[in-house]
Design a protein around this motif. Structure first.
Motif, mmCIF file in Angstrom:
data_model
loop_
_atom_site.group_PDB
_atom_site.id
_atom_site.type_symbol
_atom_site.label_atom_id
_atom_site.label_comp_id
_atom_site.label_asym_id
_atom_site.label_seq_id
_atom_site.Cartn_x
_atom_site.Cartn_y
_atom_site.Cartn_z
ATOM 1 N N SER A 25 -0.213 -18.282 33.146
ATOM 2 C CA SER A 25 1.209 -18.190 32.822
ATOM 3 C C SER A 25 1.545 -16.883 32.115
ATOM 4 C CB SER A 25 1.601 -19.364 31.930
ATOM 5 O OG SER A 25 2.955 -19.286 31.577
ATOM 6 N N GLY A 26 2.646 -16.267 32.545
ATOM 7 C CA GLY A 26 3.134 -15.061 31.890
ATOM 8 C C GLY A 26 2.571 -13.763 32.419
ATOM 9 N N GLN A 27 1.659 -13.821 33.393
ATOM 10 C CA GLN A 27 1.099 -12.607 33.955
ATOM 11 C C GLN A 27 1.554 -12.435 35.398
ATOM 12 O OE1 GLN A 27 -3.161 -13.347 33.067
ATOM 13 N NE2 GLN A 27 -3.050 -11.335 32.144
ATOM 14 N N PRO A 28 1.645 -11.188 35.874
ATOM 15 C CA PRO A 28 2.003 -10.977 37.273
ATOM 16 C C PRO A 28 0.871 -11.466 38.168
ATOM 17 C CG PRO A 28 1.280 -8.927 36.294
ATOM 18 C CD PRO A 28 1.364 -9.937 35.188
ATOM 19 N N SER A 29 1.185 -11.775 39.399
ATOM 20 C CA SER A 29 0.145 -12.189 40.334
ATOM 21 C C SER A 29 0.529 -11.770 41.739
ATOM 22 C CB SER A 29 -0.077 -13.698 40.283
ATOM 23 O OG SER A 29 1.056 -14.393 40.745
ATOM 24 N N ARG A 30 -0.397 -11.869 42.640
ATOM 25 C CA ARG A 30 -0.127 -11.578 44.042
ATOM 26 C C ARG A 30 0.735 -12.701 44.588
ATOM 27 N NH1 ARG A 30 -1.447 -6.314 44.940
ATOM 28 N NH2 ARG A 30 -3.284 -5.842 43.704
ATOM 29 N N SER A 31 1.989 -12.395 44.856
ATOM 30 C CA SER A 31 2.969 -13.429 45.181
ATOM 31 C C SER A 31 2.657 -14.222 46.445
ATOM 32 C CB SER A 31 4.363 -12.814 45.292
ATOM 33 O OG SER A 31 4.385 -11.839 46.320
ATOM 34 N N ASP A 32 1.881 -13.664 47.361
ATOM 35 C CA ASP A 32 1.594 -14.376 48.598
ATOM 36 C C ASP A 32 0.352 -15.266 48.511
ATOM 37 O OD1 ASP A 32 0.009 -12.118 48.362
ATOM 38 O OD2 ASP A 32 -0.015 -11.690 50.499
ATOM 39 N N ILE A 33 -0.248 -15.357 47.336
ATOM 40 C CA ILE A 33 -1.406 -16.222 47.152
ATOM 41 C C ILE A 33 -0.948 -17.435 46.346
ATOM 42 C CG2 ILE A 33 -3.758 -16.426 46.260
ATOM 43 C CD1 ILE A 33 -3.432 -14.350 48.500
ATOM 44 N N GLY A 34 -0.702 -18.538 47.041
ATOM 45 C CA GLY A 34 -0.203 -19.742 46.397
ATOM 46 C C GLY A 34 -1.295 -20.559 45.753
ATOM 47 N N GLU A 35 -0.877 -21.580 45.031
ATOM 48 C CA GLU A 35 -1.816 -22.472 44.350
ATOM 49 C C GLU A 35 -2.812 -23.117 45.319
ATOM 50 O OE1 GLU A 35 -2.440 -23.041 41.148
ATOM 51 O OE2 GLU A 35 -0.905 -21.617 40.541
ATOM 52 N N GLU A 36 -2.379 -23.345 46.563
ATOM 53 C CA GLU A 36 -3.281 -23.983 47.535
ATOM 54 C C GLU A 36 -4.471 -23.096 47.885
ATOM 55 O OE1 GLU A 36 -0.460 -21.523 49.963
ATOM 56 O OE2 GLU A 36 -0.264 -22.807 48.211
ATOM 57 N N LEU A 37 -4.351 -21.792 47.664
ATOM 58 C CA LEU A 37 -5.467 -20.878 47.928
ATOM 59 C C LEU A 37 -6.227 -20.500 46.656
ATOM 60 C CD1 LEU A 37 -3.835 -18.464 50.534
ATOM 61 C CD2 LEU A 37 -5.414 -20.347 50.956
ATOM 62 N N ARG A 38 -5.788 -21.001 45.527
ATOM 63 C CA ARG A 38 -6.402 -20.654 44.247
ATOM 64 C C ARG A 38 -7.279 -21.780 43.718
ATOM 65 N NH1 ARG A 38 -4.347 -16.187 41.664
ATOM 66 N NH2 ARG A 38 -2.611 -15.189 42.717
ATOM 67 N N ASP A 39 -8.092 -22.309 44.589
ATOM 68 C CA ASP A 39 -8.966 -23.415 44.188
ATOM 69 C C ASP A 39 -10.398 -22.972 43.947
ATOM 70 O OD1 ASP A 39 -9.820 -22.887 46.772
ATOM 71 O OD2 ASP A 39 -9.481 -24.920 47.516
ATOM 72 N N GLY A 40 -10.617 -21.661 43.949
ATOM 73 C CA GLY A 40 -11.949 -21.147 43.695
ATOM 74 C C GLY A 40 -12.865 -21.128 44.904
ATOM 75 N N THR A 41 -12.297 -21.351 46.093
ATOM 76 C CA THR A 41 -13.133 -21.334 47.297
ATOM 77 C C THR A 41 -12.710 -20.275 48.294
ATOM 78 O OG1 THR A 41 -11.795 -23.004 48.424
ATOM 79 C CG2 THR A 41 -13.634 -23.807 47.096
ATOM 80 N N ASN A 42 -11.547 -19.655 48.111
ATOM 81 C CA ASN A 42 -11.037 -18.680 49.050
ATOM 82 C C ASN A 42 -11.350 -17.260 48.581
ATOM 83 O OD1 ASN A 42 -9.382 -20.316 51.061
ATOM 84 N ND2 ASN A 42 -8.695 -21.086 49.074
ATOM 85 N N ALA A 43 -12.101 -16.555 49.391
ATOM 86 C CA ALA A 43 -12.501 -15.191 49.038
ATOM 87 C C ALA A 43 -11.279 -14.284 48.906
ATOM 88 C CB ALA A 43 -13.426 -14.627 50.106
ATOM 89 N N VAL A 44 -11.321 -13.396 47.899
ATOM 90 C CA VAL A 44 -10.227 -12.455 47.688
ATOM 91 C C VAL A 44 -10.158 -11.472 48.858
ATOM 92 C CG1 VAL A 44 -9.383 -10.601 46.207
ATOM 93 C CG2 VAL A 44 -10.274 -12.695 45.202
ATOM 94 N N VAL A 45 -11.291 -10.944 49.258
ATOM 95 C CA VAL A 45 -11.376 -10.063 50.410
ATOM 96 C C VAL A 45 -12.341 -10.701 51.394
ATOM 97 C CG1 VAL A 45 -12.012 -7.770 51.231
ATOM 98 C CG2 VAL A 45 -10.891 -8.004 49.027
ATOM 99 N N ALA A 46 -11.840 -11.037 52.563
ATOM 100 C CA ALA A 46 -12.695 -11.726 53.536
ATOM 101 C C ALA A 46 -13.431 -10.747 54.426
ATOM 102 C CB ALA A 46 -11.862 -12.656 54.392
#
Length: 94
Positions: free
Chosen positions: A73-94
């Motif tokens: 909360s309160g920090q900028p983020s990559r707007s196209d990366i939603g919570e559904e991809l932030r589960d710790g299993t999706n590589a940042v760079v594939a």
């Protein structure tokens, strides 16, 4: 926002060298006491304003080692990366 380093990390140090905000520490400085590299979520800015994508993931020689983690909360983020991809299993760079 933050990225997370998984247990397939080979501890090469490339991510630490590339992080523009010093958010990544090695196992000796891991606040959890684990023998693993650690990303401080409250410091990680996903390189918004620094690079087109997180520099740590681009520097990492291990595919899939650096993954998207929860938004801080309160920090900028990559707007196209939603919570559904932030589960710790999706590589940042594939």
């Amino acid at each position: 926002m933050a990225v997370k380093i998984t247990d397939i990390c080979i501890s090469c140090g490339s991510c630490i060298d590339e992080c523009p905000v010093g958010a990544i520490v090695d196992d000796a400085d891991n606040p959890t006491g684990e023998d693993a590299y650690y990303v401080y979520a409250d410091k990680c800015v996903e390189c918004v304003g620094h690079n087109d994508e997180p520099a740590c993931a681009n520097a990492c020689p291990t595919d899939g080692c650096i993954v998207w983690s929860g938004v801080v909360s309160g920090q900028p983020s990559r707007s196209d990366i939603g919570e559904e991809l932030r589960d710790g299993t999706n590589a940042v760079v594939a």
